[in-house]
Design a protein around this motif. Structure first.
Motif, PDB file in Angstrom:
ATOM      1  N   LEU A  26      -8.427 -13.630  -0.929  1.00  0.00           N
ATOM      2  CA  LEU A  26      -7.354 -13.055  -1.743  1.00  0.00           C
ATOM      3  C   LEU A  26      -7.095 -11.597  -1.364  1.00  0.00           C
ATOM      4  O   LEU A  26      -5.941 -11.151  -1.323  1.00  0.00           O
ATOM      5  CB  LEU A  26      -7.702 -13.168  -3.226  1.00  0.00           C
ATOM      6  N   LEU A  27      -8.149 -10.844  -1.095  1.00  0.00           N
ATOM      7  CA  LEU A  27      -7.994  -9.455  -0.685  1.00  0.00           C
ATOM      8  C   LEU A  27      -7.176  -9.356   0.599  1.00  0.00           C
ATOM      9  O   LEU A  27      -6.259  -8.544   0.702  1.00  0.00           O
ATOM     10  CB  LEU A  27      -9.366  -8.801  -0.501  1.00  0.00           C
ATOM     11  N   VAL A  28      -7.473 -10.196   1.573  1.00  0.00           N
ATOM     12  CA  VAL A  28      -6.729 -10.181   2.837  1.00  0.00           C
ATOM     13  C   VAL A  28      -5.270 -10.565   2.606  1.00  0.00           C
ATOM     14  O   VAL A  28      -4.361  -9.940   3.142  1.00  0.00           O
ATOM     15  CB  VAL A  28      -7.399 -11.131   3.863  1.00  0.00           C
ATOM     16  N   ILE A  29      -5.030 -11.553   1.760  1.00  0.00           N
ATOM     17  CA  ILE A  29      -3.652 -11.974   1.465  1.00  0.00           C
ATOM     18  C   ILE A  29      -2.876 -10.834   0.825  1.00  0.00           C
ATOM     19  O   ILE A  29      -1.743 -10.545   1.218  1.00  0.00           O
ATOM     20  CB  ILE A  29      -3.654 -13.224   0.564  1.00  0.00           C
ATOM     21  N   PHE A  30      -3.459 -10.142  -0.150  1.00  0.00           N
ATOM     22  CA  PHE A  30      -2.768  -9.036  -0.810  1.00  0.00           C
ATOM     23  C   PHE A  30      -2.549  -7.870   0.150  1.00  0.00           C
ATOM     24  O   PHE A  30      -1.536  -7.188   0.082  1.00  0.00           O
ATOM     25  CB  PHE A  30      -3.523  -8.577  -2.045  1.00  0.00           C
ATOM     26  N   MET A  31      -3.498  -7.629   1.047  1.00  0.00           N
ATOM     27  CA  MET A  31      -3.327  -6.542   2.011  1.00  0.00           C
ATOM     28  C   MET A  31      -2.179  -6.831   2.970  1.00  0.00           C
ATOM     29  O   MET A  31      -1.474  -5.915   3.402  1.00  0.00           O
ATOM     30  CB  MET A  31      -4.626  -6.318   2.791  1.00  0.00           C
ATOM     31  N   ILE A  32      -1.968  -8.080   3.299  1.00  0.00           N
ATOM     32  CA  ILE A  32      -0.897  -8.442   4.219  1.00  0.00           C
ATOM     33  C   ILE A  32       0.452  -8.449   3.513  1.00  0.00           C
ATOM     34  O   ILE A  32       1.452  -7.991   4.056  1.00  0.00           O
ATOM     35  CB  ILE A  32      -1.183  -9.817   4.864  1.00  0.00           C
ATOM     36  N   THR A  33       0.506  -8.947   2.271  1.00  0.00           N
ATOM     37  CA  THR A  33       1.794  -9.089   1.592  1.00  0.00           C
ATOM     38  C   THR A  33       2.273  -7.813   0.909  1.00  0.00           C
ATOM     39  O   THR A  33       3.467  -7.659   0.690  1.00  0.00           O
ATOM     40  CB  THR A  33       1.741 -10.204   0.540  1.00  0.00           C
ATOM     41  N   ALA A  34       1.394  -6.880   0.585  1.00  0.00           N
ATOM     42  CA  ALA A  34       1.814  -5.664  -0.126  1.00  0.00           C
ATOM     43  C   ALA A  34       2.863  -4.860   0.647  1.00  0.00           C
ATOM     44  O   ALA A  34       3.865  -4.448   0.070  1.00  0.00           O
ATOM     45  CB  ALA A  34       0.605  -4.802  -0.470  1.00  0.00           C
ATOM     46  N   PRO A  35       2.699  -4.625   1.950  1.00  0.00           N
ATOM     47  CA  PRO A  35       3.755  -3.884   2.658  1.00  0.00           C
ATOM     48  C   PRO A  35       5.075  -4.644   2.736  1.00  0.00           C
ATOM     49  O   PRO A  35       6.128  -4.050   2.843  1.00  0.00           O
ATOM     50  CB  PRO A  35       3.184  -3.680   4.063  1.00  0.00           C
ATOM     51  N   LEU A  36       5.028  -5.964   2.660  1.00  0.00           N
ATOM     52  CA  LEU A  36       6.252  -6.751   2.736  1.00  0.00           C
ATOM     53  C   LEU A  36       7.055  -6.689   1.448  1.00  0.00           C
ATOM     54  O   LEU A  36       8.246  -7.002   1.443  1.00  0.00           O
ATOM     55  CB  LEU A  36       5.912  -8.218   3.058  1.00  0.00           C
ATOM     56  N   LEU A  37       6.425  -6.299   0.338  1.00  0.00           N
ATOM     57  CA  LEU A  37       7.115  -6.251  -0.944  1.00  0.00           C
ATOM     58  C   LEU A  37       7.998  -5.023  -1.088  1.00  0.00           C
ATOM     59  O   LEU A  37       8.858  -4.978  -1.954  1.00  0.00           O
ATOM     60  CB  LEU A  37       6.097  -6.276  -2.086  1.00  0.00           C
ATOM     61  N   THR A  38       7.797  -4.028  -0.255  1.00  0.00           N
ATOM     62  CA  THR A  38       8.600  -2.815  -0.330  1.00  0.00           C
ATOM     63  C   THR A  38       9.993  -3.123   0.194  1.00  0.00           C
ATOM     64  O   THR A  38      10.147  -3.542   1.332  1.00  0.00           O
ATOM     65  CB  THR A  38       7.969  -1.689   0.501  1.00  0.00           C
TER      66      THR A  38
END
Length: 143
Positions: A26-38
């Protein structure tokens, strides 16, 4: 008659290794998707020696002015589409009527005419914004 044989007691413990594995995934998934949400419009902000503002409870309304002088508002899913000045004024007025303490910020491109930024600030004041902040990149920060 088995006198020497002892009865084994079951071991009651939780194996936490699978939970750690799930947490790391889950940590890896959030690290990858967080920049895409901007989301937003690509704007080359001017650089300035200014202190960052305090974090507010409410997410600010951000009006962007791109190189061509078009306006963009960060409300809803249509951030990437330019907005007409009168529609911008009406939408900001609606948001400020529902949430009067919402901070309003302007992101003006570095090469846009200063008059366009002043026009959008005047529109925001007409819409009921008590104050308008200007966004800038800190000096010395490479992109």
């Amino acid at each position: 008659m088995q006198k020497g044989r002892k009865r084994r007691r079951p071991i009651a413990e939780i194996n936490v290794v699978p939970y750690i594995d799930v947490m790391l995934v889950l940590l890896v998934i959030f690290m990858i998707t967080a920049p895409l949400l901007t989301q937003g419009v690509t704007v080359d902000l001017p650089q300035a020696d200014a202190e960052p503002l305090k974090a507010e409870d409410r997410e600010p309304l951000v009006v962007s002015v791109d190189v061509e002088g078009r306006y963009f508002l960060n409300v809803g899913n249509k951030v990437e589409k330019p907005i007409e000045p009168e529609i911008l004024k009406a939408q900001v007025a609606k948001v400020l009527k529902l949430q009067p303490k919402t901070p309003v910020m302007v992101r003006g491109d570095n090469s846009v005419d200063y008059g366009r930024v002043v026009e959008v600030m005047a529109l925001l004041q007409e819409a009921g914004a008590p104050s308008v902040g200007l966004m800038a990149d800190p000096r010395g920060q490479d992109k």
